[in-house]
Design a protein around this motif. Structure first.
Motif, mmCIF file in Angstrom:
data_model
loop_
_atom_site.group_PDB
_atom_site.id
_atom_site.type_symbol
_atom_site.label_atom_id
_atom_site.label_comp_id
_atom_site.label_asym_id
_atom_site.label_seq_id
_atom_site.Cartn_x
_atom_site.Cartn_y
_atom_site.Cartn_z
ATOM 1 N N ALA A 193 6.850 -24.533 8.050
ATOM 2 C CA ALA A 193 7.433 -24.196 9.740
ATOM 3 C C ALA A 193 7.295 -22.769 9.781
ATOM 4 C CB ALA A 193 8.956 -24.086 9.670
ATOM 5 N N GLY A 194 6.728 -22.383 7.979
ATOM 6 C CA GLY A 194 6.169 -21.300 8.046
ATOM 7 C C GLY A 194 4.626 -20.629 8.217
ATOM 8 N N ARG A 195 3.975 -21.973 7.520
ATOM 9 C CA ARG A 195 2.392 -21.958 7.972
ATOM 10 C C ARG A 195 2.174 -21.759 9.501
ATOM 11 N NH1 ARG A 195 0.175 -26.732 5.831
ATOM 12 N NH2 ARG A 195 1.376 -25.754 3.975
ATOM 13 N N GLN A 196 3.206 -22.420 10.698
ATOM 14 C CA GLN A 196 3.085 -22.715 11.686
ATOM 15 C C GLN A 196 3.408 -22.056 12.699
ATOM 16 O OE1 GLN A 196 2.426 -27.043 12.023
ATOM 17 N NE2 GLN A 196 2.391 -26.621 13.595
ATOM 18 N N GLY A 197 5.086 -21.149 12.341
ATOM 19 C CA GLY A 197 5.531 -19.976 12.129
ATOM 20 C C GLY A 197 6.760 -20.277 13.513
ATOM 21 N N ALA A 198 7.490 -21.265 12.868
ATOM 22 C CA ALA A 198 8.665 -21.776 13.592
ATOM 23 C C ALA A 198 9.868 -21.497 12.974
ATOM 24 C CB ALA A 198 8.693 -23.122 13.178
ATOM 25 N N VAL A 199 10.616 -21.082 14.280
ATOM 26 C CA VAL A 199 11.767 -20.105 13.534
ATOM 27 C C VAL A 199 13.026 -21.534 12.896
ATOM 28 C CG1 VAL A 199 11.847 -18.326 15.456
ATOM 29 C CG2 VAL A 199 13.161 -20.500 15.979
ATOM 30 N N ALA A 200 12.687 -22.752 12.871
ATOM 31 C CA ALA A 200 13.353 -23.403 12.583
ATOM 32 C C ALA A 200 12.880 -24.716 13.146
ATOM 33 C CB ALA A 200 14.853 -23.788 13.350
ATOM 34 N N GLY A 201 13.419 -25.477 12.332
ATOM 35 C CA GLY A 201 12.813 -27.306 12.803
ATOM 36 C C GLY A 201 13.398 -28.586 11.146
ATOM 37 N N VAL A 202 12.660 -29.404 11.342
ATOM 38 C CA VAL A 202 13.655 -30.825 10.611
ATOM 39 C C VAL A 202 12.526 -31.762 10.754
ATOM 40 C CG1 VAL A 202 16.228 -30.977 11.943
ATOM 41 C CG2 VAL A 202 14.229 -31.894 12.629
ATOM 42 N N ASN A 203 12.255 -32.877 9.742
ATOM 43 C CA ASN A 203 11.555 -33.567 9.083
ATOM 44 C C ASN A 203 11.011 -34.111 10.299
ATOM 45 O OD1 ASN A 203 14.456 -34.306 8.086
ATOM 46 N ND2 ASN A 203 13.412 -36.096 8.496
ATOM 47 N N GLY A 204 9.908 -35.506 10.085
ATOM 48 C CA GLY A 204 9.811 -36.224 11.987
ATOM 49 C C GLY A 204 9.901 -37.493 11.335
ATOM 50 N N ASP A 205 8.506 -37.938 11.447
ATOM 51 C CA ASP A 205 8.720 -39.519 11.383
ATOM 52 C C ASP A 205 8.900 -39.802 9.685
ATOM 53 O OD1 ASP A 205 8.090 -42.382 12.162
ATOM 54 O OD2 ASP A 205 5.858 -41.576 13.067
ATOM 55 N N PHE A 206 8.855 -41.445 10.170
ATOM 56 C CA PHE A 206 8.285 -42.004 8.896
ATOM 57 C C PHE A 206 7.065 -42.305 8.118
ATOM 58 C CE2 PHE A 206 12.029 -43.420 11.081
ATOM 59 C CZ PHE A 206 13.298 -43.800 10.220
ATOM 60 N N GLY A 249 19.822 -40.346 22.200
ATOM 61 C CA GLY A 249 19.290 -40.194 20.598
ATOM 62 C C GLY A 249 17.951 -40.563 20.394
ATOM 63 N N PHE A 250 17.052 -40.610 19.300
ATOM 64 C CA PHE A 250 16.196 -40.834 18.486
ATOM 65 C C PHE A 250 15.959 -40.687 16.229
ATOM 66 C CE2 PHE A 250 11.032 -40.419 18.071
ATOM 67 C CZ PHE A 250 11.352 -41.848 18.500
ATOM 68 N N SER A 251 16.278 -41.361 16.282
ATOM 69 C CA SER A 251 15.456 -41.866 14.676
ATOM 70 C C SER A 251 14.827 -41.215 14.220
ATOM 71 C CB SER A 251 17.018 -42.909 13.863
ATOM 72 O OG SER A 251 16.457 -43.040 12.486
ATOM 73 N N LEU A 252 14.901 -40.152 13.157
ATOM 74 C CA LEU A 252 13.761 -39.544 12.702
ATOM 75 C C LEU A 252 13.971 -40.352 10.846
ATOM 76 C CD1 LEU A 252 13.396 -36.218 14.273
ATOM 77 C CD2 LEU A 252 11.956 -38.709 14.774
ATOM 78 N N ASP A 253 13.048 -39.772 10.115
ATOM 79 C CA ASP A 253 13.245 -40.190 8.530
ATOM 80 C C ASP A 253 13.906 -39.909 8.170
ATOM 81 O OD1 ASP A 253 12.204 -41.365 5.932
ATOM 82 O OD2 ASP A 253 11.252 -39.911 5.922
ATOM 83 N N GLY A 254 14.830 -40.673 7.030
ATOM 84 C CA GLY A 254 16.080 -40.062 6.542
ATOM 85 C C GLY A 254 15.764 -39.957 5.129
ATOM 86 N N GLY A 255 17.359 -40.234 4.085
ATOM 87 C CA GLY A 255 16.961 -40.284 2.818
ATOM 88 C C GLY A 255 16.617 -38.403 2.650
ATOM 89 N N GLY A 256 15.950 -39.070 0.799
ATOM 90 C CA GLY A 256 14.682 -38.011 0.493
ATOM 91 C C GLY A 256 14.772 -36.723 1.683
ATOM 92 N N SER A 257 14.114 -37.422 2.841
ATOM 93 C CA SER A 257 13.018 -36.063 4.157
ATOM 94 C C SER A 257 13.941 -35.034 4.681
ATOM 95 C CB SER A 257 12.610 -37.496 4.829
ATOM 96 O OG SER A 257 11.230 -38.485 3.646
ATOM 97 N N SER A 258 15.262 -36.314 4.673
ATOM 98 C CA SER A 258 15.643 -35.212 5.094
ATOM 99 C C SER A 258 16.089 -33.745 5.060
ATOM 100 C CB SER A 258 17.688 -35.950 6.034
ATOM 101 O OG SER A 258 17.463 -36.947 6.910
ATOM 102 N N THR A 259 15.189 -32.835 5.605
ATOM 103 C CA THR A 259 15.541 -31.531 6.208
ATOM 104 C C THR A 259 16.092 -30.503 7.431
ATOM 105 O OG1 THR A 259 14.140 -31.736 3.762
ATOM 106 C CG2 THR A 259 14.156 -29.348 4.426
ATOM 107 N N LEU A 260 16.273 -29.364 7.349
ATOM 108 C CA LEU A 260 17.288 -28.208 8.359
ATOM 109 C C LEU A 260 16.268 -27.625 8.000
ATOM 110 C CD1 LEU A 260 19.517 -28.498 11.473
ATOM 111 C CD2 LEU A 260 18.731 -26.782 10.242
ATOM 112 N N VAL A 261 15.604 -26.525 8.295
ATOM 113 C CA VAL A 261 15.444 -25.496 8.157
ATOM 114 C C VAL A 261 15.723 -23.888 9.335
ATOM 115 C CG1 VAL A 261 13.990 -26.118 6.346
ATOM 116 C CG2 VAL A 261 12.725 -25.359 8.847
ATOM 117 N N ALA A 262 15.670 -22.992 9.146
ATOM 118 C CA ALA A 262 16.147 -22.367 10.225
ATOM 119 C C ALA A 262 15.942 -20.704 9.633
ATOM 120 C CB ALA A 262 17.628 -22.227 10.857
#
Length: 415
Positions: free
Chosen positions: A100-113, A370-383
């Motif tokens: 997110a920092g490299r691409q200039g996003a203001v927020a985001g979550v992890n994606g695919d498995f 609704g759509f499920s993305l990867d979870g467990g240790g991958s689950s991250t939300l930044v803002a």
């Protein structure tokens, strides 16, 4: 070579289905409604940026109290868009905050498995590449691996690795399916591609690898089978390197190292390897590929996972027994509103939710899809902190104790 998406319906393209047809019948899953789940209005949303808000709240579930972190994204605001967070190549990983920092996003979550371990294939390194299709800036970056070679929980009946959540050229979010439509042509004879920039290829196929694959070995592409991820690596393989559309080198085993600009590597297994062996130095080979959508939509952005909610109802067959930390995407208001939903991985909340409970939680927010993305240790939300000019912070507690490097993510961008 064409790396642009195409709409389905071209000659030779098999018929596609819309996602509501993934299951013959949609039904409420017994026990899916969360006891004590907070309604969408129960907690105050705080501003992150124009058109982007954040909230967190507790909800009661089968495994105990879970804690949700949610980003609300208003795609009706012309300043706001979603995009793919990724390390620049497919076979690589990085943390959500650094992407997110490299691409200039203001927020985001992890994606695919993604391909996180290769314990069943001694001597073969995990690639870090994602399971499903990926689209960034309207460009098709990769296709989906065979269903049997996916990572992650079992999806609902009818869903497969081609499933995506994305934003179309009309600016609306939707669930869809993206199928690879690619070929390589030699002396007027066109032959199908079985994959593009994928960590696993179908048996007897040929896959194309571009500079966007990265420098990781392509050996994993010929491991596993169409029925088992742990099946042995194939011994009948062949690789051909093309430069500006002509054969310049060949090898009996898949190689590694960065692929030069203007070059494409074709990797064949079994019958695909036999076909590649017929190519000779200097021969012209034309490679083209695109991702065809079931809905005939063109996508600006898309990432893989699997659907859990359609038309406001959970898909039939969602798992209601295994609880875990999860990340998911909800869509409401006809695709104009998106909810990026992540659970907290702190010890007191680590019981998490079942997939059916995730569907119910998304619906309680106002999502109809609704759509499920990867979870467990991958689950991250930044803002980004409210009022801050730059820099995101991790809002949840990743269950590994620190951010896990991931293959990709969903970024929120504001102009």
């Amino acid at each position: 070579m064409t790396r642009r998406q195409k709409r389905s319906g071209a000659a030779g393209t098999p018929p596609r289905r819309r996602f509501p047809a993934l299951s013959a019948a949609l039904a409420l899953v017994a026990g899916a409604t969360l006891a004590g789940a907070a309604p969408a209005h129960a907690t105050t949303w705080t501003g992150v940026a124009p058109g982007v808000t954040y909230r967190q709240y507790d909800l009661a579930a089968a495994a105990g109290t879970a804690h949700a972190h949610v980003l609300g994204v208003d795609l009706a605001d012309p300043r706001v868009r979603l995009g793919l967070l990724y390390p620049g190549v497919m076979a690589a990983r990085s943390t959500v905050s650094s992407l997110a920092g490299r691409q200039g996003a203001v927020a985001g979550v992890n994606g695919d498995f993604f391909d996180i371990t290769e314990a069943q294939h001694p001597g073969v390194a995990a690639t870090g590449a994602s399971v499903g299709p990926a689209v960034a800036g309207g460009r098709a970056l990769k296709g989906a691996v065979p269903n049997a070679q996916r990572f992650g929980p079992t999806p609902p009946p009818g869903a497969d690795t081609r499933a995506v959540v994305g934003v179309g050229a009309d600016g609306r979010a939707r669930l869809d399916s993206l199928t690879l439509d690619g070929s390589y042509t030699v002396e007027g004879r066109r032959m199908p591609l079985g994959g593009v920039n994928q960590y696993a290829l179908p048996e007897n196929s040929v896959g194309a690898y571009t500079p966007e694959w990265g420098d990781v070995s392509r050996r994993r592409a010929v491991c596993g089978s169409d029925t088992a991820r742990a099946a042995p690596c194939g011994s009948r393989t062949y690789e051909v390197t093309l430069k500006r559309g002509r054969v310049v080198s060949a090898s009996v085993t898949p190689g590694s190292g960065a692929i030069a600009a203007g070059s494409t590597v074709l990797v064949g297994r079994e019958a695909g390897a036999h076909r590649l062996r017929k190519l000779v130095a200097g021969q012209r080979v034309a490679v083209r590929y695109a991702l065809a959508s079931a809905s005939r939509s063109a996508y600006r952005f898309a990432v893989g996972g699997f659907p859990v909610l359609s038309g406001g109802r959970p898909l039939a067959g969602l798992d209601a027994s295994v609880s875990a930390v999860r990340t998911a995407v909800g869509i409401g208001d006809g695709g104009r509103r998106v909810f990026l939903f992540t659970l907290d991985g702190a010890a007191r909340y680590r019981g998490g939710l079942t997939i059916s409970e995730v569907a119910a939680a998304l619906r309680s927010l106002g999502a109809t899809e609704g759509f499920s993305l990867d979870g467990g240790g991958s689950s991250t939300l930044v803002a980004r902190p409210p009022g801050a000019a730059a820099g995101v912070t991790v809002r949840n507690h990743p269950s590994d104790g620190a951010e896990r490097p991931v293959a990709n993510g969903v970024g929120v961008f504001v102009s």
